[in-house]
Motif scaffolding. Structure first.
Motif, PDB file in Angstrom:
ATOM      1  N   LEU A   1       0.936  -1.031   0.052  1.00 59.22           N
ATOM      2  CA  LEU A   1       0.118   0.077   0.006  1.00 59.22           C
ATOM      3  C   LEU A   1       0.998   1.352  -0.149  1.00 59.22           C
ATOM      4  O   LEU A   1       1.769   1.501   0.751  1.00 59.22           O
ATOM      5  CB  LEU A   1      -1.019  -0.037   1.108  1.00 59.22           C
ATOM      6  CG  LEU A   1      -1.993  -1.141   1.121  1.00 59.22           C
ATOM      7  CD1 LEU A   1      -2.676  -1.087   2.630  1.00 59.22           C
ATOM      8  CD2 LEU A   1      -2.648  -1.222   0.023  1.00 59.22           C
ATOM      9  N   ARG A   2       0.497   2.339  -0.659  1.00 61.66           N
ATOM     10  CA  ARG A   2       1.130   3.365  -0.822  1.00 61.66           C
ATOM     11  C   ARG A   2       0.257   4.437  -0.623  1.00 61.66           C
ATOM     12  O   ARG A   2      -1.100   4.625  -1.286  1.00 61.66           O
ATOM     13  CB  ARG A   2       1.705   3.504  -2.388  1.00 61.66           C
ATOM     14  CG  ARG A   2       2.782   4.765  -2.678  1.00 61.66           C
ATOM     15  CD  ARG A   2       3.807   4.490  -4.027  1.00 61.66           C
ATOM     16  NE  ARG A   2       4.493   3.328  -3.762  1.00 61.66           N
ATOM     17  CZ  ARG A   2       4.775   2.605  -4.703  1.00 61.66           C
ATOM     18  NH1 ARG A   2       4.406   2.945  -5.868  1.00 61.66           N
ATOM     19  NH2 ARG A   2       5.550   1.652  -4.380  1.00 61.66           N
ATOM     20  N   ARG A   3       0.680   5.605   0.016  1.00 59.95           N
ATOM     21  CA  ARG A   3      -0.312   6.675   0.537  1.00 59.95           C
ATOM     22  C   ARG A   3      -0.285   7.483  -0.860  1.00 59.95           C
ATOM     23  O   ARG A   3       0.453   7.885  -1.495  1.00 59.95           O
ATOM     24  CB  ARG A   3       0.588   7.565   1.576  1.00 59.95           C
ATOM     25  CG  ARG A   3      -0.365   8.635   2.039  1.00 59.95           C
ATOM     26  CD  ARG A   3       0.061   9.177   3.338  1.00 59.95           C
ATOM     27  NE  ARG A   3      -0.612  10.643   3.784  1.00 59.95           N
ATOM     28  CZ  ARG A   3      -0.529  11.090   4.922  1.00 59.95           C
ATOM     29  NH1 ARG A   3       0.087  10.780   5.892  1.00 59.95           N
ATOM     30  NH2 ARG A   3      -1.535  12.163   5.233  1.00 59.95           N
ATOM     31  N   ASP A   4      -1.543   8.014  -0.824  1.00 63.26           N
ATOM     32  CA  ASP A   4      -1.957   8.962  -2.134  1.00 63.26           C
ATOM     33  C   ASP A   4      -3.027   9.972  -1.328  1.00 63.26           C
ATOM     34  O   ASP A   4      -4.145   9.724  -1.145  1.00 63.26           O
ATOM     35  CB  ASP A   4      -2.794   8.183  -3.278  1.00 63.26           C
ATOM     36  CG  ASP A   4      -3.085   9.141  -4.258  1.00 63.26           C
ATOM     37  OD1 ASP A   4      -2.851  10.434  -4.163  1.00 63.26           O
ATOM     38  OD2 ASP A   4      -3.944   8.664  -5.250  1.00 63.26           O
ATOM     39  N   GLY A   5      -2.306  11.073  -0.978  1.00 63.20           N
ATOM     40  CA  GLY A   5      -3.293  12.034  -0.199  1.00 63.20           C
ATOM     41  C   GLY A   5      -3.771  11.554   1.102  1.00 63.20           C
ATOM     42  O   GLY A   5      -2.800  11.061   2.083  1.00 63.20           O
ATOM     43  N   GLU A   6      -4.808  11.700   1.461  1.00 61.20           N
ATOM     44  CA  GLU A   6      -5.412  10.930   2.534  1.00 61.20           C
ATOM     45  C   GLU A   6      -6.032   9.626   2.491  1.00 61.20           C
ATOM     46  O   GLU A   6      -6.929   9.293   3.483  1.00 61.20           O
ATOM     47  CB  GLU A   6      -6.736  12.043   3.079  1.00 61.20           C
ATOM     48  CG  GLU A   6      -6.224  13.390   3.497  1.00 61.20           C
ATOM     49  CD  GLU A   6      -4.927  13.340   4.447  1.00 61.20           C
ATOM     50  OE1 GLU A   6      -4.953  12.852   5.524  1.00 61.20           O
ATOM     51  OE2 GLU A   6      -3.879  14.073   4.310  1.00 61.20           O
ATOM     52  N   ARG A   7      -5.365   8.917   1.692  1.00 59.34           N
ATOM     53  CA  ARG A   7      -5.913   7.439   1.510  1.00 59.34           C
ATOM     54  C   ARG A   7      -4.634   6.619   1.193  1.00 59.34           C
ATOM     55  O   ARG A   7      -3.563   7.000   0.576  1.00 59.34           O
ATOM     56  CB  ARG A   7      -6.948   7.130   0.484  1.00 59.34           C
ATOM     57  CG  ARG A   7      -6.751   7.611  -0.918  1.00 59.34           C
ATOM     58  CD  ARG A   7      -7.566   7.791  -1.748  1.00 59.34           C
ATOM     59  NE  ARG A   7      -7.924   6.060  -2.140  1.00 59.34           N
ATOM     60  CZ  ARG A   7      -8.922   5.750  -2.878  1.00 59.34           C
ATOM     61  NH1 ARG A   7      -9.811   6.321  -3.548  1.00 59.34           N
ATOM     62  NH2 ARG A   7      -9.058   4.499  -3.059  1.00 59.34           N
ATOM     63  N   TYR A   8      -4.693   5.507   0.958  1.00 56.10           N
ATOM     64  CA  TYR A   8      -3.840   4.342   0.432  1.00 56.10           C
ATOM     65  C   TYR A   8      -4.276   3.914  -0.980  1.00 56.10           C
ATOM     66  O   TYR A   8      -5.705   3.598  -0.844  1.00 56.10           O
ATOM     67  CB  TYR A   8      -3.299   3.285   1.511  1.00 56.10           C
ATOM     68  CG  TYR A   8      -2.727   3.707   2.493  1.00 56.10           C
ATOM     69  CD1 TYR A   8      -1.211   3.818   2.386  1.00 56.10           C
ATOM     70  CD2 TYR A   8      -3.019   3.809   3.952  1.00 56.10           C
ATOM     71  CE1 TYR A   8      -0.621   4.232   3.707  1.00 56.10           C
ATOM     72  CE2 TYR A   8      -2.372   4.263   4.859  1.00 56.10           C
ATOM     73  CZ  TYR A   8      -1.139   4.396   4.845  1.00 56.10           C
ATOM     74  OH  TYR A   8      -0.108   4.798   5.926  1.00 56.10           O
ATOM     75  N   ARG A   9      -3.508   3.647  -1.672  1.00 54.02           N
ATOM     76  CA  ARG A   9      -3.877   2.850  -2.948  1.00 54.02           C
ATOM     77  C   ARG A   9      -2.808   1.492  -3.035  1.00 54.02           C
ATOM     78  O   ARG A   9      -1.681   1.490  -2.243  1.00 54.02           O
ATOM     79  CB  ARG A   9      -3.440   3.549  -4.177  1.00 54.02           C
ATOM     80  CG  ARG A   9      -4.555   4.601  -4.129  1.00 54.02           C
ATOM     81  CD  ARG A   9      -4.633   5.549  -5.658  1.00 54.02           C
ATOM     82  NE  ARG A   9      -5.334   6.640  -5.679  1.00 54.02           N
ATOM     83  CZ  ARG A   9      -6.716   6.530  -5.908  1.00 54.02           C
ATOM     84  NH1 ARG A   9      -7.167   5.484  -6.084  1.00 54.02           N
ATOM     85  NH2 ARG A   9      -7.297   7.784  -5.909  1.00 54.02           N
TER      86      ARG A   9
END
Length: 210
Positions: free
Chosen positions: A192-200
């Motif tokens: 999982l990689r952070r993208d703003g205020e969520r993970y993708r």
């Protein structure tokens, strides 16, 4: 007799005495420094200079991805799964589809071959048994940590694609098989990689129990 000697013009002279009003004082110019640029917020950085650190996301943000992933499978929602993927997502299993598009094609093939709606209402994931690893836990890429783990799989090797701020989840699947049909591997590895205020999801793999 002339009407008069005429009028003489009186010259106007500048007032130089105390009655003179001083010109308004203009202060000397002052050089203003431009406002300092705010550094880009990051998760981790070497301790030097001025840095801005982002507030870390909690484990619930990680589990939200897992829940959404399983729910999308139960409803055979390819579009929902695609929304979870990072733009550069890859398969962590070298034997599987490597590119993002190949991962999506593999999902579509699974939905053609199996009825994932049978998993609706089933506790697919044992959330209490999910293992969470950071890059610091796993050491250098391709090597496994010397720390112990209760998992029968042992501590995983750090994926080559893992960045310093990424999180690797090892997710035990409680319902990998239903009525003799295999729907998942025994364990899902999810990078999982952070993208703003969520993970993708930046990486995926499935493992079978030894």
């Amino acid at each position: 007799m002339a009407a008069g000697a005429g009028c003489r013009s009186v010259p106007v002279t500048a007032v130089t005495g105390p009655e003179a009003q001083p010109a308004p004082r203009r202060p000397d110019g002052v050089v203003l420094d431009p406002p300092a640029a705010i550094p880009l917020a990051v998760d981790r950085v070497a301790a030097r200079g001025v840095v801005a650190l982002r507030e870390p996301l909690g484990d619930e943000a990680l589990f939200d991805v897992v829940r959404t992933y399983v729910t999308a499978f139960q409803h055979e929602d390819v579009d929902g799964l695609i929304q979870l993927l990072a733009f550069d997502a890859v398969a962590l299993d070298a034997k599987g589809p490597r590119s993002r598009s190949a991962i999506v094609d593999a999902w579509r093939a699974r939905f053609r071959n199996l009825d994932y709606a049978k998993l609706v209402g089933t506790e697919v994931i044992d959330f209490d048994a999910i293992e969470r690893y950071t890059a610091q836990n796993l050491g250098s890429a391709g090597s496994s940590s010397s720390s112990s783990s209760s998992s029968s799989f042992g501590v995983p090797a750090r994926p080559a694609e893992m960045r310093d701020a990424d999180v690797l989840l090892r997710i035990p699947v409680a319902a990998a098989r239903v009525a003799g049909e295999r729907y998942f591997g025994d364990v899902i590895l999810m990078l999982l990689r952070r993208d703003g205020e969520r993970y993708r999801i930046a990486g995926l793999a499935e493992e079978d129990a030894p």
